[in-house]
Structure formats: C-alpha cells, structure tokens
Write an enzyme that holds these catalytic residues in place. Sequence first.
Site, PDB file in Angstrom:
ATOM      1  N   LYS A 189       0.866  -1.185   0.000  1.00 51.33           N
ATOM      2  CA  LYS A 189       0.000   0.000   0.000  1.00 51.33           C
ATOM      3  C   LYS A 189       0.898   1.228   0.000  1.00 51.33           C
ATOM      4  O   LYS A 189       1.405   1.663   1.032  1.00 51.33           O
ATOM      5  CB  LYS A 189      -0.905  -0.010   1.250  1.00 51.33           C
ATOM      6  CG  LYS A 189      -1.924   1.131   1.248  1.00 51.33           C
ATOM      7  CD  LYS A 189      -1.533   2.163   2.281  1.00 51.33           C
ATOM      8  CE  LYS A 189      -2.360   3.410   2.215  1.00 51.33           C
ATOM      9  NZ  LYS A 189      -1.887   4.357   1.165  1.00 51.33           N
ATOM     10  N   GLY A 242       6.476   5.175   7.957  1.00 50.12           N
ATOM     11  CA  GLY A 242       5.737   6.436   7.914  1.00 50.12           C
ATOM     12  C   GLY A 242       5.884   7.179   9.226  1.00 50.12           C
ATOM     13  O   GLY A 242       6.854   6.972   9.962  1.00 50.12           O
ATOM     14  N   GLU A 264       8.996   1.417  10.913  1.00 43.77           N
ATOM     15  CA  GLU A 264      10.086   2.349  10.563  1.00 43.77           C
ATOM     16  C   GLU A 264       9.473   3.739  10.577  1.00 43.77           C
ATOM     17  O   GLU A 264       8.763   4.109   9.641  1.00 43.77           O
ATOM     18  CB  GLU A 264      10.629   2.037   9.161  1.00 43.77           C
ATOM     19  CG  GLU A 264      11.272   0.675   9.012  1.00 43.77           C
ATOM     20  CD  GLU A 264      12.638   0.584   9.645  1.00 43.77           C
ATOM     21  OE1 GLU A 264      13.079   1.570  10.271  1.00 43.77           O
ATOM     22  OE2 GLU A 264      13.257  -0.478   9.536  1.00 43.77           O
ATOM     23  N   CYS A 298      13.953  10.267   6.660  1.00 45.26           N
ATOM     24  CA  CYS A 298      13.747   9.901   8.073  1.00 45.26           C
ATOM     25  C   CYS A 298      15.043   9.953   8.866  1.00 45.26           C
ATOM     26  O   CYS A 298      15.029  10.235  10.057  1.00 45.26           O
ATOM     27  CB  CYS A 298      13.128   8.516   8.164  1.00 45.26           C
ATOM     28  SG  CYS A 298      14.099   7.268   7.306  1.00 45.26           S
ATOM     29  N   GLU A 396       9.942  16.311  14.549  1.00 44.86           N
ATOM     30  CA  GLU A 396      10.466  16.070  13.203  1.00 44.86           C
ATOM     31  C   GLU A 396       9.865  17.096  12.242  1.00 44.86           C
ATOM     32  O   GLU A 396       8.652  17.293  12.219  1.00 44.86           O
ATOM     33  CB  GLU A 396      10.079  14.654  12.753  1.00 44.86           C
ATOM     34  CG  GLU A 396      10.679  14.275  11.412  1.00 44.86           C
ATOM     35  CD  GLU A 396      10.235  12.892  10.939  1.00 44.86           C
ATOM     36  OE1 GLU A 396       9.034  12.589  11.037  1.00 44.86           O
ATOM     37  OE2 GLU A 396      11.104  12.138  10.471  1.00 44.86           O
TER      38      GLU A 396
HETATM   39  P1  NAD Z   1       2.142   8.873   7.062  1.00 46.31           P
HETATM   40  O1  NAD Z   1       2.226   8.172   8.370  1.00 46.31           O
HETATM   41  O2  NAD Z   1       1.208   9.991   6.921  1.00 46.31           O
HETATM   42  O3  NAD Z   1       1.746   7.834   5.902  1.00 46.31           O
HETATM   43  C1  NAD Z   1       2.501   6.674   5.649  1.00 46.31           C
HETATM   44  C2  NAD Z   1       1.596   5.648   4.997  1.00 46.31           C
HETATM   45  O4  NAD Z   1       0.591   5.266   5.926  1.00 46.31           O
HETATM   46  C3  NAD Z   1       0.854   6.164   3.759  1.00 46.31           C
HETATM   47  O5  NAD Z   1       0.797   5.131   2.799  1.00 46.31           O
HETATM   48  C4  NAD Z   1      -0.538   6.453   4.297  1.00 46.31           C
HETATM   49  O6  NAD Z   1      -1.558   6.384   3.341  1.00 46.31           O
HETATM   50  C5  NAD Z   1      -0.674   5.326   5.306  1.00 46.31           C
HETATM   51  N1  NAD Z   1      -1.693   5.539   6.333  1.00 46.31           N
HETATM   52  C6  NAD Z   1      -2.205   6.711   6.788  1.00 46.31           C
HETATM   53  N2  NAD Z   1      -3.141   6.463   7.738  1.00 46.31           N
HETATM   54  C7  NAD Z   1      -3.211   5.114   7.870  1.00 46.31           C
HETATM   55  C8  NAD Z   1      -3.977   4.240   8.686  1.00 46.31           C
HETATM   56  N3  NAD Z   1      -4.861   4.700   9.570  1.00 46.31           N
HETATM   57  N4  NAD Z   1      -3.785   2.905   8.570  1.00 46.31           N
HETATM   58  C9  NAD Z   1      -2.888   2.428   7.702  1.00 46.31           C
HETATM   59  N5  NAD Z   1      -2.126   3.200   6.898  1.00 46.31           N
HETATM   60  C10 NAD Z   1      -2.280   4.534   6.987  1.00 46.31           C
HETATM   61  O7  NAD Z   1       3.637   9.274   6.699  1.00 46.31           O
HETATM   62  P2  NAD Z   1       4.108  10.140   5.449  1.00 46.31           P
HETATM   63  O8  NAD Z   1       3.733  11.547   5.715  1.00 46.31           O
HETATM   64  O9  NAD Z   1       3.640   9.475   4.208  1.00 46.31           O
HETATM   65  O10 NAD Z   1       5.686   9.964   5.522  1.00 46.31           O
HETATM   66  C11 NAD Z   1       6.514  10.759   6.301  1.00 46.31           C
HETATM   67  C12 NAD Z   1       6.938  10.036   7.551  1.00 46.31           C
HETATM   68  O11 NAD Z   1       7.544   8.779   7.218  1.00 46.31           O
HETATM   69  C13 NAD Z   1       7.988  10.787   8.339  1.00 46.31           C
HETATM   70  O12 NAD Z   1       7.658  10.774   9.707  1.00 46.31           O
HETATM   71  C14 NAD Z   1       9.258   9.990   8.107  1.00 46.31           C
HETATM   72  O13 NAD Z   1      10.229  10.109   9.105  1.00 46.31           O
HETATM   73  C15 NAD Z   1       8.727   8.603   7.995  1.00 46.31           C
HETATM   74  N6  NAD Z   1       9.673   7.730   7.294  1.00 46.31           N
HETATM   75  C16 NAD Z   1      10.363   6.804   8.010  1.00 46.31           C
HETATM   76  C17 NAD Z   1      11.309   5.996   7.383  1.00 46.31           C
HETATM   77  C18 NAD Z   1      12.097   4.978   8.169  1.00 46.31           C
HETATM   78  O14 NAD Z   1      12.646   4.077   7.555  1.00 46.31           O
HETATM   79  N7  NAD Z   1      12.200   5.106   9.476  1.00 46.31           N
HETATM   80  C19 NAD Z   1      11.535   6.137   6.021  1.00 46.31           C
HETATM   81  C20 NAD Z   1      10.817   7.101   5.325  1.00 46.31           C
HETATM   82  C21 NAD Z   1       9.885   7.882   5.966  1.00 46.31           C
END
Ligand code: NAD
Length: 496
Positions: A189, A242, A264, A298, A396
């Site tokens: 997803k 995320g 992650e 991240c 962040e």
């Molecule tokens: P986000 O949490 O908003 O979304 C991530 C994913 O989760 C998307 O596909 C989104 O549609 C999905 N999502 C949203 N609500 C959900 C729910 N209720 N149930 C299931 N899935 C859901 O994050 P973002 O804004 O897309 O990405 C940025 C974040 O990701 C930052 O905090 C960043 O640090 C983190 N990130 C972490 C890593 C790592 O490896 N640690 C790598 C890249 C990004």
Amino acid sequence: MNQSSSDFHALVASLVGPPSEIGSFIGSELVTGSGAMLPLVDPATGQTLLQFADTDAGIVHAALGSCQAGQKQWAAFSAQRRGEALAQLGHLVRRDAEPLARLEAITSGKTIKAARAQVAAVAEIFRYYAGWTDKFLGNVIPVPGGQLNYTLREPLGVVLAITPWNSPIYLAAWNVAPALAMGNAVLLKPSELTPLTALALAKLAREAGLPSGTLNVVNGLGKTIGDAAIGNPITKKVVFVGSTQTGRAVNAAAAQRPISCLLELGGKSANIVFDDADLDAACRAAVVAACANTGQNCAAGSRLLVQHGVYDRFVESVGRAVADYRIGHPLDETADGGPINNRAQYERIQCMVAMGLDEGARLVTGGVTPPGGPGFFVRPTVLSHVNNTMRIAREEVFGPVVVAIPFDTEADAIAIANDSEFALAGAVWTRDVARAHRVAAQVNAGLLWINMYRDMHVATPFGGNDSSGYGRSSGAECLYEYTKTKSVWLPIAEGD
Ligand code: NAD
C-alpha cells in the site's frame, strides 16, 4: 495538455497502463476504485497530473485473497527458482531504469539524479535478496534425550507493506524484496500521494515470473485501506514506514489480531561535531545530512550538535554551504534538491520554521519565505542558538531545516543526543578514535556513522528504537521478520 504533462502521461502508459485506469494492481490487472477521486499533484507546479478513485474494502479483501493464492504458488517454487525470479526482477528494473526514475522524479519531487540512484538501488536490493532465498537456514539442535530436533524457517504467508511518499519505489523494494525472498506474498500500500512506481514494480514482478498475486498493490487512502487490510485474517504481518503517529495506530490495530509489526518511523537524528573534527568534511556532510531529498528523509541529521569552541565558525560555514544548495525542478540535471512532495508538508515546514524563530532561534540562512513561483519549493534553512528544549529541536520537520545546538563536553553531547523521543540515526565527528567509539556506543540510535553521514546499503540492518519504531528492515537480520520457526522432533536413539 502541455509538453511535460504529455510526457508524464506517456510514461504512465508505458510503465503502468492507461492513466484513466490507475487504481490497484491485483493479479495482473489494474482495478479502478469506487471511492472519492484523489488528485495526483505535481510538486513542481501544484497542478493536478491525474486523478484516481480511492479504493474500497471489497478491493482490499480481493487483493488479499489474490495474494493468498499467489503465495501458495510462490512458496511452492524451489528456493533457487525464487532467487532467479527476484534476480530477473532486478534486471528488469535496470532495463527500465530511466523511465522509472523520470516517473519517480515527477511524482515524488525528488531530483532526477536522486531518483536514478534510488532506482539503481532498487535493482541492487532485488539482487541482494535473490541471493538469500537458498541461504537462510534452520538449525539442528543437540537436545539431550536421543532425539533429532531441527528447525524449519517457514514463510509467514501474506505481508502487508505500507509505505510513505518520500522515496516511493526505493522503500517499496526495501520492504517487499526480503518478504518475497522468504516465500511470502506482499500486499503493498503506497502513499496515495505517490501511487505509480509501486504499480510499475508490481507489473515488472509479473514479467519477471512471479506468480499472479505474489505482489499486489492497493492504492487509496490509509484510512480506507488500513483497518480493512490489517483486520483481514489473511494478513499475517504489517511492515509500516511512515510517521510515528500513524505507526502507533497501525500497531494498535495489529495488536487486536494479534499480528506482529515492523515499524520504521520518524527521526530527529543528532549529528555531533567535536572541535577536533575535520571541519571541512563535517560541514559538507552536515549539508547533505540536512538537505538530501530536500530534507524529506527519516534519517536526516536535523539536529546539528556543535562543540562550543568551534560553534560560531562551523555554523556560519554550514549556513554558507546550505545557501548554495541548489533547489530546482526535479528534472533539472543540475539541481541538488527538488520541491517538497505535497502542499500540507510544504506548509508545515514553513510553520515549523516560524515556530523556531518565535521560540528564539536565530536565522542563519533560509527562512519562511518561499523562493516564489509555482510548486512546493522551500529554502533550505539553518537555525542557530537553539536549545534542545525547543519544539523545533524536538519535533520532526521532514524538510530541509537543521537546528544547531551548542554543547560543552562529550557527556553533554551524549545527553543532548539522547534527550529525544526518537532514536533512528546519528553521527559523530572527531579525530579522537577512542572518543568516536565511546560516543557511538552511548548514543541511542539504530544507525550511527563515524566521520561520515548517510551512506547506506541493503546488506546492513536499518531501523530505529523508541518512537522511531522497532525491528530491522534490511540485511540478514530482517529475514527473521519474514519467517516463522518450526521446531521438529523425532526419536532416533536405538533400543526400546
Ligand atoms: P504517514 O504516516 O502519513 O503515511 C505513511 C503511509 O501510511 C501512507 O501510505 C498512508 O496512506 C498510510 N496511512 C495513513 N493512515 C493510515 C492508517 N490509519 N492505517 C494504515 N495506513 C495509513 O507518513 P508520510 O507523511 O507518508 O511519511 C513521512 C513520515 O515517514 C515521516 O515521519 C518519516 O520520518 C517517515 N519515514 C520513516 C522511514 C524509516 O525508515 N524510518 C523512512 C521514510 C519515511
């Protein structure tokens, strides 16, 4: 339709399928959703590139059913044949590298240079895990009672992988490849903001010989897909990349089943510079640590901890170098960074910088004023005279914003680095070898660089602690995440 949008539509048509049919990928077909229309916005212009319909729970359940059937066929392949198919997927990614990189750059906003590097890494990821399919072994355990006891490492079944928008195809491959290598099927997803390169990858997986349903993709909103997919008994594990906030919700939903997660999440990593460091090298790396992928990273070195004796001089040179960091159109071959991926994040970054200035930070370079023109472009920003209690030092930003925090002693540096809810990455810069190792041992992080920043490879474990998540998503270590152990006994002693 202007020239660049006709290029975009041609790329979508060749890599994925007709733009009007964008939706999910189930088996070998595109399946359009039935929900609200979601815009796919060009980060460089703010214009809508195409729209696609949100999915629904019925499609999610159908995709999982298809994954379940695909997994049975995939797990029945010999380990060697699975490895060959994954290696072939890597070859196909290399064959289509340039169009994939262009599609990734246009839709995510990352520069074409960065997109090319990540697509090359995707091919490398599949090559790496292709080699593991017949090498992740069980054990023979010397039990005391005259029996043979051995362990089998079995696939979990169907894994749900949820990924963000900052590095879409790279993070898809990073999390999909090890799960596939261990004989699982994956329902991927991607972020609703960057749905396309995941579809292209799933299409290539079919071409590489992975059975129908081994890699399906559902496109739509997290709230539409999350509960339906996590609550379905076919899903046996969730790997989530995320924000910490969403990660907590995903973890809570998975706990109801219960199934395990690999999380992650976010970071606020400390990049620690001692006064005996090679300051020129540390300065160059500090810029990349803060600004790579326009800070949407991240593991960004977003807290720059600098020893008092060199603080003013060092922060000034980082400020000069950050001011020279060239933000440009994603397809500009000379740009160092592109726009922010989406409007909400673009506005959040400006609010966070304004908040930092309100809290008493001083502006070294950058600031809240966008450079002008259309698109979600921001100025890379350095803030000085920050202390670790300010919100700008604790939350962040996920944009090209670095805060410079002074420290006195080694113990102070470690205490400040560890005074954070996050614990993902970090770095230490010093010519004192013993101190480098002392600090590396004491900083709470899943990944620590000494006299460097940002290098990464799929062979090494990656992941965080505390609010940065748990589990390790790469290297040999992550293979435990995607298998379950069965212990088998049989009596072999002679006699009665
Ligand atoms: P986000 O949490 O908003 O979304 C991530 C994913 O989760 C998307 O596909 C989104 O549609 C999905 N999502 C949203 N609500 C959900 C729910 N209720 N149930 C299931 N899935 C859901 O994050 P973002 O804004 O897309 O990405 C940025 C974040 O990701 C930052 O905090 C960043 O640090 C983190 N990130 C972490 C890593 C790592 O490896 N640690 C790598 C890249 C990004």
